[in-house]
Design an enzyme around this catalytic site. Structure first.
Site, PDB file in Angstrom:
ATOM      1  N   ASP A 155      -9.759 -35.533  17.263  1.00 52.94           N
ATOM      2  CA  ASP A 155     -11.251 -34.914  17.074  1.00 52.94           C
ATOM      3  C   ASP A 155     -11.004 -33.616  17.109  1.00 52.94           C
ATOM      4  O   ASP A 155     -11.031 -32.748  18.087  1.00 52.94           O
ATOM      5  CB  ASP A 155     -12.348 -35.446  18.007  1.00 52.94           C
ATOM      6  CG  ASP A 155     -12.658 -36.768  18.115  1.00 52.94           C
ATOM      7  OD1 ASP A 155     -12.146 -37.426  17.115  1.00 52.94           O
ATOM      8  OD2 ASP A 155     -13.227 -37.699  18.990  1.00 52.94           O
ATOM      9  N   GLU A 210     -16.141 -32.137  17.341  1.00 56.71           N
ATOM     10  CA  GLU A 210     -17.362 -32.871  17.685  1.00 56.71           C
ATOM     11  C   GLU A 210     -18.525 -31.863  18.300  1.00 56.71           C
ATOM     12  O   GLU A 210     -18.293 -31.502  19.424  1.00 56.71           O
ATOM     13  CB  GLU A 210     -17.284 -34.131  18.782  1.00 56.71           C
ATOM     14  CG  GLU A 210     -16.370 -34.992  18.032  1.00 56.71           C
ATOM     15  CD  GLU A 210     -16.605 -36.389  18.554  1.00 56.71           C
ATOM     16  OE1 GLU A 210     -17.510 -37.128  18.151  1.00 56.71           O
ATOM     17  OE2 GLU A 210     -15.901 -36.647  19.763  1.00 56.71           O
ATOM     18  N   HIS A 212      -7.204 -38.574  20.997  1.00 54.16           N
ATOM     19  CA  HIS A 212      -7.405 -39.958  21.410  1.00 54.16           C
ATOM     20  C   HIS A 212      -6.366 -40.833  20.752  1.00 54.16           C
ATOM     21  O   HIS A 212      -6.448 -41.296  19.916  1.00 54.16           O
ATOM     22  CB  HIS A 212      -8.642 -40.499  20.937  1.00 54.16           C
ATOM     23  CG  HIS A 212     -10.061 -40.088  21.131  1.00 54.16           C
ATOM     24  ND1 HIS A 212     -10.762 -40.528  22.115  1.00 54.16           N
ATOM     25  CD2 HIS A 212     -10.853 -39.012  20.666  1.00 54.16           C
ATOM     26  CE1 HIS A 212     -11.991 -39.986  22.317  1.00 54.16           C
ATOM     27  NE2 HIS A 212     -12.110 -38.987  21.347  1.00 54.16           N
TER      28      HIS A 212
END
Ligand SMILES: *[C@@H]1O[C@H](CO)[C@@H](O)[C@H](O)[C@H]1NC(C)=O
Length: 554
Positions: free
Chosen positions: A232, A235, A246
């Site tokens: 990511d 976000e 992740h």
């Protein structure tokens, strides 16, 4: 995303999808220009395009216009089982603007939150294409990715997410022959939440065990989930923002069932760097009182360093740099007792953060930065989305979370939004015109996508925080998943083109700038790095090399 699988509440309206191809609406991919760079100012245009994810599309009978999926349930006749459904149902083309609120102009992509076409559509998820039937693959090791984002119209509860998932370049079409649609129709999604709301996975319909969501008229979950490594980059909304790797212990898009879908294969929590959560409540937010003012366009650069400085080395550090008003701003420095006052994501940062915040270190369990880097080496697909959160109202991003924890305990406060904010019903009713604009995407070797000399970069960071013990409280980490809602289809056409030409050259630059004045930097401040022009002497501390672009007084 952040967290949990449960969050993936996508909703697609009276749509059904098949993995055949429908012809009611011609599929015309909106064009989106981006750039590959070899050095600052030396960037080449790439004529790319974007495609809407399959889950948002109208899914109907191949023989006509009967929905295969309506509201949040499958048609029992067309879809009695996974294989029959895949044979009977077709995904149709998308009216990007009229149905989904997606528009492009030059190098900018605008995603509207709620679009009232023939039906109400909520949110969208798109992928950057290299050609009409393949996603653009990015190999991120020893590279940097930069883009501009306008989050000024994203209130509490919304998330403008730009990230990478390890999806197959062809959307799974070659590996799963029952998938006749492929990347041209946005198939093959996966992420670290191992979403189970996908209507098709690996070329088959996710009808077995399908349970409509109780709080969404458009989504449900089947027995299968779709897992893969996820990075990511961004976000965020106008209140808070996070960068989060992740990792997973699987290679490429991988179907899961049972507990493998909830943390068995991937790390749904990730190792996040949210400046507010890491102790700086004035770094990012709306207005001139914040270092990064979210009422204005922001340039976000994310660098992926390897331990040995090569394109095949082990991922060792993820660094965020911002540019606003032509000023280069280094990420905020951690201001939490027990966590080293640094400003990038390293294995040590993740370990200390998990310890101090009382979170189980699922990041390390799934291989940490090294595993994330291996996925970068294989190639990742760029995802651009806007979503609201049917699982936990985006509180993991912008409020106190868990809501039952002491908000003063380390790691609980993530932003200034109320714990009662972010419910999809509220944001969809009160902020239907919310939107995010992504633009000016650039990719290349570290230091190549921006002019490090922009203006200043010497924000002397001085912190009072001293390292102390930690204290653990228990805090559950974040989670959430992307959600969306969609609708029907309808056709319109838009012309698009695709093509791409990558250029990746490694540029070597190395210039240490030394300051001309006799000023010295305060402890924790920057004291060196390519393009840096501030003081290089440290008062009461030692200038310590972190990477070619950043040295810090420690
Ligand atoms: C927040 O970050 C800004 C910019 O780096 C810095 O000037 C300020 O001192 C920081 N505040 C805290 C509490 O760390």
């Amino acid at each position: 995303m952040f967290p949990a699988a449960a969050l993936f509440a996508l909703s697609y309206l009276a749509v059904s999808y098949g993995q055949q191809v429908g012809t009611n609406t011609a599929e015309t991919h909106p064009s989106l220009q981006w750039q590959t760079c070899t050095a600052p100012g030396a960037c080449t245009n790439v004529a790319g395009s974007v495609v809407l994810d399959a889950n948002w599309r109208w899914l109907h009978s191949t023989s006509g216009y009967t929905n295969c999926y309506t509201g949040n349930t499958w048609d029992a006749t067309l879809c009695p089982d996974a294989q029959t459904c895949a044979t009977n149902c077709a995904l149709d083309g998308a009216d990007y603007t009229g149905t989904y609120g997606v528009t492009t102009s030059g190098n900018a992509l605008t995603l509207k939150f709620v679009t009232n076409g023939a039906n109400k559509n909520v949110g969208s998820r798109l992928y950057l294409l290299a050609d009409a039937s393949h996603y653009q693959e990015f190999k991120l090791l020893n590279r940097e990715f930069s883009f501009d984002v306008d989050v000024s119209q994203l209130p509490c509860g919304l998330n403008g997410a730009l990230y990478f998932s390890e999806m197959a370049a062809d959307g799974g079409a070659s590996a799963y022959p029952t998938n006749k649609a492929g990347a041209k129709y946005g198939t093959g999604y996966c992420d670290s939440q191992c979403p189970r709301d996908l209507k098709f996975i690996d070329g088959l319909a996710n009808v077995a065990g399908w349970t409509p969501d109780s709080n969404s008229a458009n989504s449900g979950k089947g027995n299968w989930g779709s897992c893969c490594n996820e990075m990511d980059i961004w976000e965020g909304n106008s209140i808070s923002e996070a960068v989060t790797p992740h990792p997973c212990n699987v290679i490429g898009q991988t179907e899961c069932t049972g507990t493998d879908c909830s943390g068995g294969m991937c790390d749904p929590a990730g190792c996040d760097f949210n400046s507010y959560r890491m102790g700086n409540t004035t770094f990012y937010g709306p207005g001139s009182g914040f270092t990064i003012d979210t009422t204005k366009k922001i340039t976000a650069i994310t660098q992926f360093f390897t331990a040995d400085g090569t394109d095949t080395g082990t991922l060792s550090e993820i660094r965020r740099i911002y540019i606003q008003n032509n000023v280069v701003v280094q990420n905020s420095v951690v201001n939490i007792p027990g966590i080293d006052p640094l400003n990038s994501i390293t294995e040590q940062f993740c370990t200390e953060q998990k310890t101090v915040f009382g979170d189980t270190n699922t990041f390390e369990q799934k291989g940490g930065l090294a595993a994330m880097g291996q996925a970068f080496g294989r190639g990742m697909v760029l995802v651009l989305s806007i979503w609201d959160d049917y699982a936990v109202n985006m509180l993991w991003l912008d409020s106190d979370y868990p809501t039952t924890a002491d908000p003063t305990a380390p790691g609980v406060a993530r932003g200034t939004c109320s714990t009662s904010s972010g419910a999809p019903a509220d944001v969809e009713a009160n902020s239907p015109n919310a939107q995010v604009i992504y633009s000016n995407i650039k990719f290349g070797p570290i230091g190549s996508t921006y002019n490090t000399g922009s203006t200043s970069s010497s924000s002397s960071v001085s912190h009072s925080s001293t390292t102390t013990s930690s204290s653990s409280k228990s805090t559950t980490t974040t989670s959430s998943t992307k959600s969306t809602t969609t609708t029907t289809s309808s056709s319109k056409s838009t012309t698009t083109t695709t093509s791409s030409s990558k250029t990746t050259t490694t540029s070597t630059t190395s210039t240490k700038t030394s300051s001309s004045n006799g000023a010295s930097q305060t402890k924790w401040g920057q004291c060196g790095g390519i393009g840096y022009t501030g003081p290089t002497a440290c008062s009461g501390s030692t200038c310590t090399y972190s990477n070619p672009y950043y040295s810090q007084c420690l």
